[in-house]
Motif scaffolding. Structure first.
Motif, PDB file in Angstrom:
ATOM      1  N   PHE A  42     -74.720 -29.182  -8.211  1.00  0.00           N
ATOM      2  CA  PHE A  42     -73.898 -28.019  -7.508  1.00  0.00           C
ATOM      3  C   PHE A  42     -73.948 -26.834  -8.074  1.00  0.00           C
ATOM      4  N   LEU A  43     -74.417 -25.824  -7.289  1.00  0.00           N
ATOM      5  CA  LEU A  43     -74.392 -24.542  -7.956  1.00  0.00           C
ATOM      6  C   LEU A  43     -73.447 -23.421  -7.535  1.00  0.00           C
ATOM      7  N   ARG A  44     -72.686 -23.029  -8.349  1.00  0.00           N
ATOM      8  CA  ARG A  44     -71.517 -22.230  -8.112  1.00  0.00           C
ATOM      9  C   ARG A  44     -71.632 -20.796  -8.597  1.00  0.00           C
ATOM     10  N   LEU A  45     -71.732 -19.690  -7.473  1.00  0.00           N
ATOM     11  CA  LEU A  45     -72.072 -18.465  -7.928  1.00  0.00           C
ATOM     12  C   LEU A  45     -70.678 -17.696  -8.076  1.00  0.00           C
ATOM     13  N   LEU A  46     -70.356 -17.153  -9.347  1.00  0.00           N
ATOM     14  CA  LEU A  46     -69.061 -16.451  -9.659  1.00  0.00           C
ATOM     15  C   LEU A  46     -68.987 -15.053  -9.782  1.00  0.00           C
ATOM     16  N   HIS A  47     -68.292 -14.476  -9.214  1.00  0.00           N
ATOM     17  CA  HIS A  47     -68.177 -13.098  -9.763  1.00  0.00           C
ATOM     18  C   HIS A  47     -66.551 -12.845 -10.169  1.00  0.00           C
ATOM     19  N   TYR A  48     -66.377 -11.834 -11.350  1.00  0.00           N
ATOM     20  CA  TYR A  48     -65.172 -11.750 -11.747  1.00  0.00           C
ATOM     21  C   TYR A  48     -64.894 -10.356 -11.430  1.00  0.00           C
ATOM     22  N   LEU A  73     -75.018 -26.306 -16.658  1.00  0.00           N
ATOM     23  CA  LEU A  73     -76.102 -24.785 -17.306  1.00  0.00           C
ATOM     24  C   LEU A  73     -75.517 -23.541 -16.882  1.00  0.00           C
ATOM     25  N   LEU A  74     -75.057 -22.872 -17.633  1.00  0.00           N
ATOM     26  CA  LEU A  74     -74.577 -21.580 -17.166  1.00  0.00           C
ATOM     27  C   LEU A  74     -75.212 -20.393 -17.557  1.00  0.00           C
ATOM     28  N   ALA A  75     -75.574 -19.816 -16.488  1.00  0.00           N
ATOM     29  CA  ALA A  75     -76.225 -18.279 -16.770  1.00  0.00           C
ATOM     30  C   ALA A  75     -75.319 -17.306 -16.448  1.00  0.00           C
ATOM     31  N   THR A  76     -75.195 -16.239 -17.518  1.00  0.00           N
ATOM     32  CA  THR A  76     -74.215 -14.941 -17.192  1.00  0.00           C
ATOM     33  C   THR A  76     -75.064 -13.879 -17.085  1.00  0.00           C
ATOM     34  N   SER A 102     -79.980 -13.712 -24.557  1.00  0.00           N
ATOM     35  CA  SER A 102     -80.707 -13.408 -23.400  1.00  0.00           C
ATOM     36  C   SER A 102     -81.975 -14.295 -23.073  1.00  0.00           C
ATOM     37  N   GLY A 103     -81.941 -14.743 -21.736  1.00  0.00           N
ATOM     38  CA  GLY A 103     -82.950 -15.773 -21.527  1.00  0.00           C
ATOM     39  C   GLY A 103     -82.374 -17.458 -21.587  1.00  0.00           C
ATOM     40  N   ALA A 104     -81.244 -17.487 -22.246  1.00  0.00           N
ATOM     41  CA  ALA A 104     -80.874 -18.811 -22.617  1.00  0.00           C
ATOM     42  C   ALA A 104     -79.581 -19.429 -21.636  1.00  0.00           C
ATOM     43  N   PHE A 105     -79.741 -20.560 -21.549  1.00  0.00           N
ATOM     44  CA  PHE A 105     -78.530 -21.005 -20.772  1.00  0.00           C
ATOM     45  C   PHE A 105     -77.421 -21.202 -21.833  1.00  0.00           C
ATOM     46  N   ILE A 106     -76.160 -21.348 -21.534  1.00  0.00           N
ATOM     47  CA  ILE A 106     -75.281 -22.058 -22.095  1.00  0.00           C
ATOM     48  C   ILE A 106     -74.926 -23.311 -21.658  1.00  0.00           C
ATOM     49  N   VAL A 107     -74.975 -24.347 -22.243  1.00  0.00           N
ATOM     50  CA  VAL A 107     -74.704 -25.804 -21.992  1.00  0.00           C
ATOM     51  C   VAL A 107     -73.431 -26.221 -22.030  1.00  0.00           C
ATOM     52  N   ASN A 108     -72.734 -26.886 -21.375  1.00  0.00           N
ATOM     53  CA  ASN A 108     -71.530 -27.294 -21.306  1.00  0.00           C
ATOM     54  C   ASN A 108     -71.510 -28.963 -21.159  1.00  0.00           C
ATOM     55  N   SER A 137     -71.755 -14.815 -13.002  1.00  0.00           N
ATOM     56  CA  SER A 137     -72.136 -16.000 -13.648  1.00  0.00           C
ATOM     57  C   SER A 137     -72.668 -17.077 -12.613  1.00  0.00           C
ATOM     58  N   ALA A 138     -73.479 -17.824 -12.790  1.00  0.00           N
ATOM     59  CA  ALA A 138     -74.031 -18.933 -12.138  1.00  0.00           C
ATOM     60  C   ALA A 138     -73.958 -20.208 -12.995  1.00  0.00           C
ATOM     61  N   ALA A 139     -73.042 -21.066 -12.318  1.00  0.00           N
ATOM     62  CA  ALA A 139     -72.682 -22.279 -13.039  1.00  0.00           C
ATOM     63  C   ALA A 139     -73.451 -23.365 -12.241  1.00  0.00           C
ATOM     64  N   PHE A 140     -74.324 -24.234 -12.948  1.00  0.00           N
ATOM     65  CA  PHE A 140     -75.188 -25.329 -12.323  1.00  0.00           C
ATOM     66  C   PHE A 140     -74.359 -26.649 -12.802  1.00  0.00           C
ATOM     67  N   PHE A 141     -73.739 -27.394 -12.011  1.00  0.00           N
ATOM     68  CA  PHE A 141     -72.918 -28.562 -12.489  1.00  0.00           C
ATOM     69  C   PHE A 141     -73.920 -29.858 -12.275  1.00  0.00           C
ATOM     70  N   LEU A 142     -74.315 -30.623 -13.119  1.00  0.00           N
ATOM     71  CA  LEU A 142     -75.174 -31.681 -12.912  1.00  0.00           C
ATOM     72  C   LEU A 142     -74.230 -32.923 -13.121  1.00  0.00           C
ATOM     73  N   ASP A 143     -73.959 -33.300 -12.033  1.00  0.00           N
ATOM     74  CA  ASP A 143     -72.850 -34.598 -11.700  1.00  0.00           C
ATOM     75  C   ASP A 143     -73.884 -35.841 -11.591  1.00  0.00           C
ATOM     76  N   PRO A 144     -73.352 -37.169 -12.016  1.00  0.00           N
ATOM     77  CA  PRO A 144     -74.204 -38.396 -11.635  1.00  0.00           C
ATOM     78  C   PRO A 144     -73.927 -38.445 -10.038  1.00  0.00           C
ATOM     79  N   ASN A 145     -75.003 -39.368  -9.540  1.00  0.00           N
ATOM     80  CA  ASN A 145     -74.882 -39.601  -8.269  1.00  0.00           C
ATOM     81  C   ASN A 145     -73.545 -40.228  -7.828  1.00  0.00           C
ATOM     82  N   PRO A 146     -72.824 -40.136  -6.796  1.00  0.00           N
ATOM     83  CA  PRO A 146     -71.747 -40.763  -6.599  1.00  0.00           C
ATOM     84  C   PRO A 146     -71.549 -42.283  -6.865  1.00  0.00           C
TER      85      PRO A 146
END
Ligand SMILES: O=C(O)CCC(=O)C(=O)O
Ligand SMILES: [Fe+2]
Length: 186
Positions: A42-48, A73-76, A102-108, A137-146
């Protein structure tokens, strides 16, 4: 965006394979237990907004939380404000700024990865503080299949460290968390 989604999903799946190896599991372990069958990204596009509140209250761009899934995987855009707390069980929390590379993801690490690893991998407590500057920022949430069952890995428990969480289907876990956060299931 579709292209970005595909690429970030592929990077996320590769990262999960490396996490599996780090846990003494087969490279494809998380694929084999159905976490990506099909993938649940799930990709969440955020604007603060840049304006700061005039009140003295501490206003958060995003209040302290951990993400629910496997990894994020978070890109800002490089504007600061993201902070992590490395020892979430210790109060008061100590917050550290996350440096932009620059060019790297932040991984939570997400909460279901914490459950799988019996807290060997701790989910990342994080928040976004306003800096008086517009931020994207763009946060990509990788969740397990339901349908994937998230249960303590054999390599992460023993007689002296029994599983801390019962097995749970990913979809059920996500619904519980959404209910607690938004007051309704999805
Ligand atoms: O915008 C950010 O840097 C973090 C966003 C975040 O933590 C989230 O959407 O879960
Ligand atoms: Fe988050």
């Amino acid at each position: 965006m579709e292209d970005y989604y595909k690429q970030v999903l592929s990077a996320g799946e590769r990262l999960i394979s490396l996490i599996a190896l780090a846990l003494d599991l087969e490279e494809n372990f998380f694929h084999d237990v159905g976490a990506f069958n099909p993938p649940n990204g799930f990709l969440r596009l955020l604007h603060y907004p840049g304006e700061l509140s005039s009140s003295n209250e501490e206003i958060y761009g995003a209040s302290a939380h951990s993400d629910y899934g496997m990894i994020t995987l978070l890109a800002t855009d490089g504007v600061g404000g993201l902070q992590v707390c490395k020892e979430k069980l210790k109060k008061p929390h100590v917050w550290e700024d996350v440096q932009h590379i620059s060019g790297a993801f932040i991984v939570n690490i997400g909460d279901m990865m914490e459950r799988w690893t019996n807290c060997l991998f701790r989910s990342t407590l994080h928040r976004v503080m306003p800096r008086g500057q517009e931020r994207y920022s763009a946060a990509f949430f990788l969740d397990p299949n339901p349908d994937c069952v998230v249960e303590c890995l054999k390599s992460c428990c023993s007689e002296s460290t029994p599983p801390r969480f019962p097995p749970i289907r990913s979809g059920e876990y996500l619904n519980e968390r959404f209910k607690l956060t938004y007051g309704a299931g999805n």
